[in-house]
Design a protein around this motif. Structure first.
Motif, PDB file in Angstrom:
ATOM      1  N   LYS A 170      73.739   7.745  32.354  1.00  0.00           N
ATOM      2  CA  LYS A 170      72.486   8.559  32.030  1.00  0.00           C
ATOM      3  C   LYS A 170      72.636   9.085  30.240  1.00  0.00           C
ATOM      4  O   LYS A 170      72.914   9.488  30.084  1.00  0.00           O
ATOM      5  N   ALA A 171      71.230   8.812  29.858  1.00  0.00           N
ATOM      6  CA  ALA A 171      71.431   9.198  29.090  1.00  0.00           C
ATOM      7  C   ALA A 171      71.331  10.415  28.359  1.00  0.00           C
ATOM      8  O   ALA A 171      71.718  10.748  27.383  1.00  0.00           O
ATOM      9  N   TYR A 172      70.942  11.770  28.904  1.00  0.00           N
ATOM     10  CA  TYR A 172      71.147  12.777  28.719  1.00  0.00           C
ATOM     11  C   TYR A 172      70.874  13.615  29.677  1.00  0.00           C
ATOM     12  O   TYR A 172      69.866  12.931  31.272  1.00  0.00           O
ATOM     13  N   THR A 197      76.150  11.965  25.822  1.00  0.00           N
ATOM     14  CA  THR A 197      76.435  11.192  27.422  1.00  0.00           C
ATOM     15  C   THR A 197      77.322  10.500  26.549  1.00  0.00           C
ATOM     16  O   THR A 197      77.734   9.803  26.211  1.00  0.00           O
ATOM     17  N   THR A 198      78.110  10.833  27.609  1.00  0.00           N
ATOM     18  CA  THR A 198      79.530  10.211  27.378  1.00  0.00           C
ATOM     19  C   THR A 198      79.825   8.042  27.860  1.00  0.00           C
ATOM     20  O   THR A 198      80.468   7.405  27.549  1.00  0.00           O
ATOM     21  N   ASP A 238      74.981   4.747  28.031  1.00  0.00           N
ATOM     22  CA  ASP A 238      73.814   3.458  28.494  1.00  0.00           C
ATOM     23  C   ASP A 238      74.245   2.887  29.056  1.00  0.00           C
ATOM     24  O   ASP A 238      76.091   2.641  29.453  1.00  0.00           O
ATOM     25  N   TRP A 239      73.740   1.608  29.674  1.00  0.00           N
ATOM     26  CA  TRP A 239      74.270   0.383  30.073  1.00  0.00           C
ATOM     27  C   TRP A 239      75.571   0.090  29.519  1.00  0.00           C
ATOM     28  O   TRP A 239      76.245  -0.913  29.823  1.00  0.00           O
ATOM     29  N   GLY A 240      75.557  -0.268  28.336  1.00  0.00           N
ATOM     30  CA  GLY A 240      76.555  -0.848  27.477  1.00  0.00           C
ATOM     31  C   GLY A 240      78.023  -0.222  27.149  1.00  0.00           C
ATOM     32  O   GLY A 240      79.099  -0.291  27.992  1.00  0.00           O
ATOM     33  N   GLN A 241      77.776   1.463  27.856  1.00  0.00           N
ATOM     34  CA  GLN A 241      79.032   2.362  27.529  1.00  0.00           C
ATOM     35  C   GLN A 241      79.556   1.478  28.839  1.00  0.00           C
ATOM     36  O   GLN A 241      80.598   1.796  29.142  1.00  0.00           O
ATOM     37  N   LEU A 255      78.989  -0.197  30.920  1.00  0.00           N
ATOM     38  CA  LEU A 255      79.502  -1.606  31.488  1.00  0.00           C
ATOM     39  C   LEU A 255      80.989  -2.248  30.495  1.00  0.00           C
ATOM     40  O   LEU A 255      82.186  -2.879  30.841  1.00  0.00           O
ATOM     41  N   LEU A 295      66.472   5.575  28.502  1.00  0.00           N
ATOM     42  CA  LEU A 295      65.418   6.119  26.780  1.00  0.00           C
ATOM     43  C   LEU A 295      64.052   6.139  27.960  1.00  0.00           C
ATOM     44  O   LEU A 295      63.814   5.461  27.961  1.00  0.00           O
TER      45      LEU A 295
END
Lengths: 424, 424, 424, 424
Positions: D215-217, D224-225, D228-231, D233, D253
């Motif tokens: 979740k972005a925010y 947010t720790t 996004d999808w990159g984190q 993944l 976003l």
């Protein structure tokens, strides 16, 4: 248009007293000053060849005068900047806008100005006259193998140019994407891109890096095939250790937390470096630090903390480059302002009390953490930058000097009032 | 490249059976069908002259073939579209890209194609060769009176061209703004703009309107002097009853509720009309309905409801125009898709059960309100549009017909493979 | 928990030498220093009663200890802040969270702390126990006349409370809007709101103002009935001279140019004042200056320039209030940081060389304009603020002092560890 | 409140004629109809237990009547939905809001309603009464090992509950993040989270999955720790094959291209499934398909194409769940609308002519690709959904039936007018 040493000396002399007063005021409060000054002197920001002329938008371009008409004049311009701020000691060329026909002569000219060749940039987002295949629908991701092959060969050619000049990185930005839902098969585009990148990767000399830039949108307005840091990192991981992710500040969706992205890429050992600029809406390519200087500081804070954690050399272990487009400013003045903004953010980040910050973080003390960061940020570090410049032989106030010496007027006299830089 | 009536007839014949089946299926469920069909036949969307060639971005342009090389060929292209869909019965010219040297001949050509002249557009966002003053720093808002005067006179000249052609509105979009904090005094810019607009307003013929477009950003990336509907409305109110606000769907900040803006402008009697396109990120200028067709429907729902509340004529009392830029599609195919998307949204809005909706609104019944709107939206209204087109002499499936007849190939044969439309 | 004068004196004494060194350094470079110090002393920021307790999100709330349990303790807390920074000399109450049962006693308590009553705030976004009609579907815009009446009467009651306390403005924020397309008739909602506002306006005492706040979204997620500055201004203009627009920094769509909005509202004589906070994504209600301090400076730059152009008194002619919600910080520490950030931005704006800036603007010299603004911004003005505070009897470093004196620990001792402020 | 079969039969009978007419009209145009109907019957969307009561915002909550007061009534409500639409055959529980004290009885109740237990959800974003450590500053990423341990154990406990009920996935959303620059060390937070996740991962039964949501925010407003999808993944790849990324439509976003993200996650074999909702601004949690139904269709188009490419079973190989929060609608009506919107998007995606689309993509024919997609999208597939529902024993028009039978009134009679669902 040459800047003579005596001109610099005279100018600095006239500001010396005021500078010393300011410098001594800040110097007394700083621990480890000599080390900080040395770091500031070592730090160099590459100038992209395309930023030396006036940019434009799809609605038009309003050229300025005295713009560099060829690669030699572009190097001369960077030399001018470097003579003033001693922090612009490299140039990033763009092929085919800046083909170095005679590499030896070009290298000699650069050496004369104490200029190094930073990463070389390929271009597969425009068609060149006489080109066999069009990039209208992309390059490395194209559905047609022949187009991909042409784009791969262009990149390999750019590496060759770079090798001749002493570059050691290929900086790759792809406009590949789609404007409409359905136009593209996303997986197909990803796989074609990966295949193409693997061929380029295979052509890299052993000491080279491949910098993979990402961008959320523009010039494609529905999808971009390397659209965010997650996608760039996927490619970099599949390619191998020479491939890394390049971050451009303007290439994100609204409100992205770029400093967090930077921190994680550094953690993964996959941050290639930076394209600096500033923006309010999209990839506005404005002067660095002109819109949100605190964000720039926060990014530098993560960079320094993350590089120190990996014992990296600030000056050499990441790529630092400006990537802006100056529509309403004199390009050289704009670049002086951009480099100054970067140096300020870097100096502020060096002043952060890291130990105190870590303690506050351990205690979840958000108030103290903010006090620590903002204390560094609110410190007026301009005298530090000026002192580092002075020690390196630069001028105390570059923009002021540039205007006083009427540098632009000199360039117009030499080159003419109506010039357009190659590639613009 | 002329479309012959028999070609249309033959084509329609081939699809007749399938069309009738679909049309009768929907027709049985609709009250007031003849009136709806008449409204669909009456509704006309203006084609901007600049949309007839391939657009581009600041990164480059990839032209297509057979593009119109002059105003006559542009009118011919609109004629082609109109012959196919019978909903593109007007053209919006852009000065100086489309100067009608011989107004009488141009009018005769347009009449031949059953084409009217919609609002004329001025251009003060680019410098023209030989122009005395530059618009680099704006036009009507400029700090220099001479520049403002030049821009005012240009607008008055555009009105004169429009009068000759039978237009009755000046459509004005200003790129005026700033790229950097501090560059502009906002109040000064507002006041200069107001003064300039007053002079232009004074030059309007009695039956003319002044349409004031707003845009959040681009090509200026810090501020725009007419940046949102609130600013445009301020100007329109200060100017007088002939001045109104023009809404372009792509000219807003992210997530703006455009349908609410439309509703309020209509309420104030200050909505001039529309520039239709679609976008995902900014002013992407994509095909109408290609990204968010439901939003388009919601806007039409407000338009119809608001116009009916003021007893306005749908077809004539607002300006309806496409403003898109086709980078990867054949411009004519793109325009056919855009007009179709507009007609679909209009037809869906006509199907909304207004009384039931008002009752649900009165009861704050959000579930019922959504059911009512989405029932209209989910209805497949394409057979209605096709039927209206058939009644008006158009073709059942314009894009399919256009391809089957190889219209683009014909245009390339006539005009050549490498053409660039004037102004692009 | 009382702060004694001798404690302040002792603390200041311990920092005196370092402060004087810093103050004298900056003082030498500033023209008109006494006037600037006086302005800094005069400037007061109102504290909203709801910011004195820990806020929360829809996902939960994590209360801190020692939070004020009633209006008296809230006034005491603001008194504490004001004793420290001498810039928090007023409180903004929220009805029904802070009903002053005994106005005379409350006024006496406030006077004891040298605290004034700023604008009073009504609340029609929540249902109170025993309330006849629900605000689930809005208040002043409601389709049901009985709901509107209840909301109007509540606002008039709030004015009455304010009159008793010596307030002179009603600050009105409406959550009214819709969550789904179709739920609301936008024109109907506008007209109902206007009717309701007219009744409230009629109940204003002659020397009162009505401040109309706008907000783009939240808690409604499709439309908000007073959604942007354009809508607020429409209402204010239709109501009359006592009605003005209130700007909250977090109430805009992404990337909005708030400083331009401020400038235009000032130009129209319709700016009521400010709700300060900071945000990265939406109405995040973060500490002022914690995310984008340069934007805050740019806003102050427009405010000062615009107020000076109308010969307005900085301290008294606009409403200055913090509106933040402190989820992870001690609320009092957070407010000290917020007020400090406001004072810094104000001081920086006072340092701008207005004449030089106007000259640069006249010449469209974006480089010089940026140099002028950033020179003021990069100046470390903290010693100026500290000096003004010292002259007013406050402490040199409020946050440090607050921690050293263990103020929160004292409050917890007095009030308990588990307290929740009324209204939270 | 039980729905009897005869009530459904009677209702369907009354609409039979009209339905058949519509169904036969569309049926004639569709290839492979039986297979499509079977897929529509098989497709089931999980209902989250928290969506059965009225949601709220940080500004307040306006409860409705007859809301379920415990886990049994929540299962009954899902049973009601499923009886109507036959597409809501599972429930996703949230611990500790829905602790199944007696698993056997709960399972029997669910079986009675033909309801399965989908993924179980943990909660470390709120403090529960009596909890040893607070999650104010995060859970799995916390700087304090004791807090992390508590959060890890809670997740393992949730797995145990899930095992008892026959679930086979843990769905994990972390609110962990920071509100202010400097508050958090990003790398430290990442590493702590990874360590914690590894412990949870180790506790997964062999046939279970770990779904990692990003979740972005919100509720953290700076970082947010898992942002996004990159984190997400990155975590999933470091953890192993049981860990996958869960996509919630509202957690991005502005302007993110979600369909591209979905496509790439599927390509990597790392897409866990979906949380469906809709939004205009942020995580608005609105009814699915109420704001941008075309985007929903585009996502389903990628899902179907990507799943077919990997020979995945549409109904079982991804997790499909609604995650919305109904502030102004009857929660059950809202869920009926949401499921209907999902079924419509799925049916439209099934109608896409994949071969023709692939050919258009190969040719970069954006016009044809759009025609193909929009032909499927504009088709009125509601009769298909209704027919599938009929074949499965559901009702032709669920919302209409629900109102006609006065289901909510029945629930209010049983449960009372003032009820608040557990967890809300």
């Amino acid at each position: 248009m040459n800047i003579e040493k005596f001109q610099i000396a005279e100018f600095n002399q006239s500001l010396q007293q005021s500078h010393e007063r300011n410098f001594h005021h800040i110097a007394e409060n700083i621990n480890g000053l000599p080390e900080i000054l040395q770091k500031l002197q070592d730090f160099q920001v590459a100038i992209p060849s395309w930023a030396l002329g006036t940019g434009g938008t799809r609605f038009g371009r309003f050229s300025g005068g005295g713009e560099p008409r060829n690669i030699e004049e572009k190097i001369t311009d960077v030399g001018l900047l470097h003579a003033l701020n001693r922090s612009s000691g490299s140039i990033s060329l763009h092929i085919p806008w800046d083909i170095p026909e005679n590499a030896a002569a070009i290298k000699a000219l650069a050496a004369q100005h104490d200029i190094r060749f930073d990463a070389v940039n390929s271009n597969t987002f425009q068609d060149q006259p006489g080109q066999a295949h069009s990039y209208k629908f992309g390059s490395l991701h194209h559905t047609d193998k022949a187009v991909r092959k042409q784009a791969i060969e262009h990149n390999i050619e750019v590496i060759r140019y770079g090798v001749e000049l002493g570059s050691n990185a290929l900086s790759l930005w792809l406009a590949d994407g789609s404007c409409f839902p359905g136009q593209l098969n996303f997986r197909g585009a990803f796989k074609h891109t990966l295949d193409s990148l693997q061929e380029i990767y295979a052509a890299l000399p052993s000491d080279w890096k491949l910098w993979i830039e990402y961008k959320a949108y523009e010039p494609n307005f529905y999808s971009t095939t390397i659209g965010d840091w997650g996608q760039s990192l996927l490619f970099a991981n599949k390619l191998g250790p020479k491939a890394q992710t390049l971050v451009d500040l303007g290439h994100h969706l609204p409100n992205a937390n770029i400093e967090q992205i930077v921190s994680l890429l550094l953690m993964e050992g996959k941050l290639a470096g930076f394209h600096f600029n500033d923006s309010k809406y999209g990839d506005d390519d404005l002067t660095v630090g002109s819109i949100n200087p605190y964000q720039l500081f926060l990014i530098f804070n993560e960079l320094i903390e993350g590089m120190d954690a990996r014992s990296m050399n600030h000056a050499t272990d990441l790529g630092w480059m400006i990537d802006a487009s100056h529509n309403v400013k004199d390009p050289l003045e704009d670049l002086l302002q951009s480099v100054e903004a970067i140096m300020i953010a870097y100096a502020q980040a060096l002043l952060v009390d890291t130990k105190a910050l870590q303690a506050a973080q351990q205690d979840n003390d958000a108030v103290a953490a903010q006090e620590i960061l903002q204390h560094a940020y609110r410190t007026d570090v301009r005298p530090l930058i000026a002192q580092a410049r002075l020690l390196s032989g630069g001028v105390l106030e570059p923009v002021y000097f540039y205007r006083k010496l009427k540098v632009r007027e000199g360039l117009i006299k030499e080159r003419g009032l109506k010039t357009v830089a190659t590639g613009l």
